[in-house]
Every structure is written in structure tokens, then in C-alpha cells.
Design a protein around this motif. Structure first.
Motif, PDB file in Angstrom:
ATOM      1  N   GLU A 178     -15.295   4.847  48.845  1.00  0.00           N
ATOM      2  CA  GLU A 178     -13.844   4.709  48.687  1.00  0.00           C
ATOM      3  C   GLU A 178     -13.280   3.743  49.732  1.00  0.00           C
ATOM      4  O   GLU A 178     -12.402   2.947  49.446  1.00  0.00           O
ATOM      5  CB  GLU A 178     -13.186   6.078  48.803  1.00  0.00           C
ATOM      6  N   ASP A 179     -13.788   3.826  50.949  1.00  0.00           N
ATOM      7  CA  ASP A 179     -13.423   2.897  52.026  1.00  0.00           C
ATOM      8  C   ASP A 179     -14.662   2.761  52.911  1.00  0.00           C
ATOM      9  O   ASP A 179     -14.814   3.492  53.889  1.00  0.00           O
ATOM     10  CB  ASP A 179     -12.240   3.432  52.824  1.00  0.00           C
ATOM     11  N   PRO A 180     -15.571   1.833  52.557  1.00  0.00           N
ATOM     12  CA  PRO A 180     -16.866   1.751  53.232  1.00  0.00           C
ATOM     13  C   PRO A 180     -16.805   1.512  54.743  1.00  0.00           C
ATOM     14  O   PRO A 180     -17.725   1.905  55.457  1.00  0.00           O
ATOM     15  CB  PRO A 180     -17.563   0.581  52.535  1.00  0.00           C
ATOM     16  N   ALA A 181     -15.754   0.911  55.234  1.00  0.00           N
ATOM     17  CA  ALA A 181     -15.659   0.622  56.665  1.00  0.00           C
ATOM     18  C   ALA A 181     -15.159   1.823  57.469  1.00  0.00           C
ATOM     19  O   ALA A 181     -15.267   1.838  58.694  1.00  0.00           O
ATOM     20  CB  ALA A 181     -14.739  -0.573  56.898  1.00  0.00           C
ATOM     21  N   LYS A 182     -14.617   2.809  56.777  1.00  0.00           N
ATOM     22  CA  LYS A 182     -13.997   3.937  57.471  1.00  0.00           C
ATOM     23  C   LYS A 182     -15.024   5.006  57.838  1.00  0.00           C
ATOM     24  O   LYS A 182     -15.855   5.384  57.027  1.00  0.00           O
ATOM     25  CB  LYS A 182     -12.917   4.561  56.588  1.00  0.00           C
TER      26      LYS A 182
ATOM     27  N   ARG B  30     -15.799   8.815  58.488  1.00  0.00           N
ATOM     28  CA  ARG B  30     -15.228  10.077  58.018  1.00  0.00           C
ATOM     29  C   ARG B  30     -16.046  11.227  58.571  1.00  0.00           C
ATOM     30  O   ARG B  30     -17.259  11.144  58.653  1.00  0.00           O
ATOM     31  CB  ARG B  30     -15.240  10.137  56.496  1.00  0.00           C
TER      32      ARG B  30
ATOM     33  N   ARG C 143     -20.504   6.995  58.290  1.00  0.00           N
ATOM     34  CA  ARG C 143     -20.045   5.755  57.651  1.00  0.00           C
ATOM     35  C   ARG C 143     -21.212   5.184  56.878  1.00  0.00           C
ATOM     36  O   ARG C 143     -22.350   5.156  57.360  1.00  0.00           O
ATOM     37  CB  ARG C 143     -19.579   4.756  58.698  1.00  0.00           C
TER      38      ARG C 143
ATOM     39  N   TRP D 220     -15.128   1.077  41.878  1.00  0.00           N
ATOM     40  CA  TRP D 220     -15.873   1.214  43.125  1.00  0.00           C
ATOM     41  C   TRP D 220     -17.308   0.764  42.966  1.00  0.00           C
ATOM     42  O   TRP D 220     -17.933   0.302  43.898  1.00  0.00           O
ATOM     43  CB  TRP D 220     -15.813   2.640  43.681  1.00  0.00           C
TER      44      TRP D 220
ATOM     45  N   PRO E  87     -11.708  -2.398  45.692  1.00  0.00           N
ATOM     46  CA  PRO E  87     -11.090  -1.315  46.489  1.00  0.00           C
ATOM     47  C   PRO E  87     -10.545  -0.216  45.583  1.00  0.00           C
ATOM     48  O   PRO E  87     -10.241  -0.444  44.424  1.00  0.00           O
ATOM     49  CB  PRO E  87      -9.942  -2.022  47.233  1.00  0.00           C
ATOM     50  N   ALA E  88     -10.467   0.977  46.165  1.00  0.00           N
ATOM     51  CA  ALA E  88      -9.942   2.145  45.438  1.00  0.00           C
ATOM     52  C   ALA E  88      -8.470   1.940  45.124  1.00  0.00           C
ATOM     53  O   ALA E  88      -7.738   1.292  45.871  1.00  0.00           O
ATOM     54  CB  ALA E  88     -10.152   3.408  46.244  1.00  0.00           C
TER      55      ALA E  88
ATOM     56  N   GLU F 170      -4.582   3.408  44.549  1.00  0.00           N
ATOM     57  CA  GLU F 170      -3.780   4.372  45.301  1.00  0.00           C
ATOM     58  C   GLU F 170      -3.955   5.757  44.709  1.00  0.00           C
ATOM     59  O   GLU F 170      -3.986   5.925  43.495  1.00  0.00           O
ATOM     60  CB  GLU F 170      -2.312   3.974  45.240  1.00  0.00           C
TER      61      GLU F 170
ATOM     62  N   MET G  34     -10.049   7.431  43.903  1.00  0.00           N
ATOM     63  CA  MET G  34     -11.087   6.489  43.549  1.00  0.00           C
ATOM     64  C   MET G  34     -10.723   5.777  42.257  1.00  0.00           C
ATOM     65  O   MET G  34     -10.113   6.355  41.374  1.00  0.00           O
ATOM     66  CB  MET G  34     -12.414   7.215  43.390  1.00  0.00           C
TER      67      MET G  34
END
Length: 115
Positions: free
Chosen positions: A19-23, A25, A76, A103, A108-109, A111, A114
Motif C-alpha cells: 500500500e505504501d512500500p516506503a513506509k 509499519r 518495511r 497495487w 499508488p493506493a 484514498e 488499497m
């Protein structure tokens, strides 16, 4: 580096990470995103880390002590892991003859969740 079994639960975890590969979690955040219990998430994350698709780091002790909560481990998806995960998920979708979601194509996902 191998390929993990593409169980439905593994697919859900990979989608949450993509969903946000750089983030980064933490585990319980991934539980909420994937809709799975912690007893399911953590073994999957361990397998993904073992094959090199995911990296993890422990939170700085000062942060969790100040917040008054247990220390978090952040996960990550790696760049290589993201590419391999997209390929693996695309193969699963193709085998089911379903259209590929955004995805899986690296978009990008949208709003609210996904794409």
C-alpha cells in the motif's frame, strides 16, 4: 532468496505492505490493514524477512519509554521484495483470471485503502 507460499493470509500481508512500500509499519498496524490476528501476522512477517522480502528494525527505546508503551518492531518491504511480491500476486490473480488491481501494477493506493 526463496519465495514464500502464497496463502491468502500472505497475500493480505503483502498487499498491506505494498500500500505504501516506503513506509515502516509496526505489527499491530499491519494486523489492522490486513484484517488478520497477530498470531497470523507475525509468523508471515518472519517468513517474509527470512526470504529477504521484508526488513525490520526495533523502535528506539527512548520513544516507547516516553510514550509509556511496549517497544515496537517496524517492518518495511524491500525494493526487491516489492517487485517479487507484485510478480507473485499478479501470478495468483492471473491464475484466477481476475483483472489486476493497481497495487499489482505499482500504482499508488487510492484514498481510503488499497486500489
Amino acid at each position: 532468496m526463496g519465495t514464500p507460499r502464497m496463502t491468502l493470509q500472505t497475500q493480505l500481508v503483502l498487499r498491506a505492505l505494498l500500500e505504501d512500500p516506503a513506509k515502516q509499519r509496526y505489527g499491530l498496524e499491519l494486523c489492522a490493514l490486513a484484517g488478520l490476528e497477530s498470531g497470523t501476522i507475525y509468523p508471515i512477517l518472519a517468513r517474509l524477512e527470512q526470504v529477504g522480502w521484508v526488513d525490520s528494525v526495533w523502535e528506539d527505546p527512548a520513544v516507547h519509554e516516553t510514550a509509556g508503551r511496549p517497544r515496537r518492531r517496524f517492518y518495511r518491504i524491500t525494493q526487491d521484495g516489492a517487485e517479487r511480491a507484485r510478480d507473485a500476486l499478479a501470478r495468483v490473480y492471473r491464475s484466477r483470471k481476475q483483472p489486476l488491481p493497481g497495487w499489482a501494477l505499482g500504482r499508488p493506493a487510492t484514498e481510503g485503502g488499497m486500489s
